[in-house]
Write a protein that holds these residues in place. Structure first.
Motif, PDB file in Angstrom:
ATOM      1  N   LYS A  22     -12.160 -83.822 -37.612  1.00 44.70           N
ATOM      2  CA  LYS A  22     -13.339 -83.027 -37.990  1.00 44.70           C
ATOM      3  C   LYS A  22     -13.990 -82.424 -36.752  1.00 44.70           C
ATOM      4  O   LYS A  22     -14.328 -81.232 -36.730  1.00 44.70           O
ATOM      5  N   GLU A  23     -14.175 -83.239 -35.700  1.00 42.06           N
ATOM      6  CA  GLU A  23     -14.799 -82.741 -34.462  1.00 42.06           C
ATOM      7  C   GLU A  23     -13.933 -81.665 -33.810  1.00 42.06           C
ATOM      8  O   GLU A  23     -14.442 -80.628 -33.369  1.00 42.06           O
ATOM      9  N   ALA A  24     -12.630 -81.918 -33.775  1.00 41.36           N
ATOM     10  CA  ALA A  24     -11.716 -80.943 -33.169  1.00 41.36           C
ATOM     11  C   ALA A  24     -11.709 -79.636 -33.953  1.00 41.36           C
ATOM     12  O   ALA A  24     -11.712 -78.547 -33.368  1.00 41.36           O
ATOM     13  N   ALA A  25     -11.715 -79.748 -35.285  1.00 35.16           N
ATOM     14  CA  ALA A  25     -11.725 -78.547 -36.125  1.00 35.16           C
ATOM     15  C   ALA A  25     -13.007 -77.752 -35.919  1.00 35.16           C
ATOM     16  O   ALA A  25     -12.982 -76.515 -35.881  1.00 35.16           O
ATOM     17  N   GLN A  26     -14.129 -78.440 -35.778  1.00 35.52           N
ATOM     18  CA  GLN A  26     -15.398 -77.744 -35.526  1.00 35.52           C
ATOM     19  C   GLN A  26     -15.363 -77.027 -34.182  1.00 35.52           C
ATOM     20  O   GLN A  26     -15.832 -75.890 -34.078  1.00 35.52           O
ATOM     21  N   SER A  69      -8.012 -79.806 -42.246  1.00 38.12           N
ATOM     22  CA  SER A  69      -6.755 -80.069 -42.951  1.00 38.12           C
ATOM     23  C   SER A  69      -5.535 -79.614 -42.142  1.00 38.12           C
ATOM     24  O   SER A  69      -4.422 -80.102 -42.371  1.00 38.12           O
ATOM     25  N   ALA A  70      -5.749 -78.709 -41.196  1.00 43.64           N
ATOM     26  CA  ALA A  70      -4.641 -78.253 -40.343  1.00 43.64           C
ATOM     27  C   ALA A  70      -4.027 -79.431 -39.590  1.00 43.64           C
ATOM     28  O   ALA A  70      -2.807 -79.502 -39.427  1.00 43.64           O
ATOM     29  N   ARG A 105       0.423 -83.047 -38.369  1.00 41.30           N
ATOM     30  CA  ARG A 105       0.898 -84.420 -38.209  1.00 41.30           C
ATOM     31  C   ARG A 105       2.147 -84.645 -39.066  1.00 41.30           C
ATOM     32  O   ARG A 105       3.057 -85.384 -38.693  1.00 41.30           O
ATOM     33  N   LYS A 106       2.217 -83.981 -40.206  1.00 40.94           N
ATOM     34  CA  LYS A 106       3.367 -84.107 -41.108  1.00 40.94           C
ATOM     35  C   LYS A 106       4.520 -83.191 -40.698  1.00 40.94           C
ATOM     36  O   LYS A 106       5.539 -83.150 -41.383  1.00 40.94           O
ATOM     37  N   GLY A 107       4.333 -82.440 -39.605  1.00 38.09           N
ATOM     38  CA  GLY A 107       5.426 -81.618 -39.086  1.00 38.09           C
ATOM     39  C   GLY A 107       5.362 -80.145 -39.385  1.00 38.09           C
ATOM     40  O   GLY A 107       6.288 -79.403 -39.063  1.00 38.09           O
ATOM     41  N   ALA A 108       4.287 -79.680 -39.985  1.00 42.53           N
ATOM     42  CA  ALA A 108       4.167 -78.249 -40.293  1.00 42.53           C
ATOM     43  C   ALA A 108       4.029 -77.440 -39.005  1.00 42.53           C
ATOM     44  O   ALA A 108       3.419 -77.884 -38.034  1.00 42.53           O
ATOM     45  N   GLN A 109       4.606 -76.262 -39.017  1.00 47.49           N
ATOM     46  CA  GLN A 109       4.507 -75.336 -37.883  1.00 47.49           C
ATOM     47  C   GLN A 109       3.112 -74.705 -37.898  1.00 47.49           C
ATOM     48  O   GLN A 109       2.664 -74.228 -38.937  1.00 47.49           O
ATOM     49  N   PRO A 110       2.417 -74.686 -36.767  1.00 49.41           N
ATOM     50  CA  PRO A 110       1.085 -74.086 -36.752  1.00 49.41           C
ATOM     51  C   PRO A 110       1.143 -72.562 -36.794  1.00 49.41           C
ATOM     52  O   PRO A 110       2.134 -71.960 -36.401  1.00 49.41           O
ATOM     53  N   ASP A 111       0.094 -71.979 -37.291  1.00 51.34           N
ATOM     54  CA  ASP A 111      -0.081 -70.532 -37.256  1.00 51.34           C
ATOM     55  C   ASP A 111      -0.548 -70.157 -35.855  1.00 51.34           C
ATOM     56  O   ASP A 111      -1.339 -70.877 -35.246  1.00 51.34           O
TER      57      ASP A 111
END
Length: 124
Positions: free
Chosen positions: A20-24, A31-32, A37-43
């Motif tokens: 939450k802090e990092a997202a802010q 949710s990113a 963490r589950k292995g999704a490629q970032p945008d």
């Protein structure tokens, strides 16, 4: 690229911050982090936002996310010195010459008469 390289980078970058802090800090939804963490490629936009949110090198983040190679980024150490630290290594004589030059240039521009469009014609 290692499948976990991006996630390992993210963990190093955010340290003890919660998702939450990092997202802010980065300006996106927490949710990113779960997706990554589950292995999704970032945008790419998220990669840039996260790096900027943590005042980190954007090119390094793009390399870690697998968008560009280290050669493409031509990664180098970026100096993080303050202006005072940079000036401290400048030779005093050279520094004084620069100050004198700038003072002279300022005086020249202050002494120069202002010319208006009507002044430049020869309408005596």
């Amino acid at each position: 690229m290692s499948e976990n390289r991006w996630w390992e980078y993210v963990q190093r970058l955010i340290g003890d911050d919660t998702y939450k802090e990092a997202a802010q800090r980065a300006g996106f939804d927490q949710s990113a982090f779960t997706r990554w963490r589950k292995g999704a490629q970032p945008d790419v936009a998220f990669v840039v936002k996260l790096a900027r949110g943590y005042h980190s090198n954007v090119l390094e983040a793009l390399v870690e996310a697998g968008f560009i190679t280290e050669q493409e980024a031509d990664l180098r150490e970026i100096p993080t010195q303050s202006h005072r630290e940079m000036l401290a290594v400048v030779d005093s004589e050279l520094l004084m010459q620069e100050v004198v030059k700038r003072v002279r240039n300022t005086r020249k521009s202050d002494d120069a008469p202002e010319q208006h469009a009507s002044d430049s014609s020869d309408g005596k």
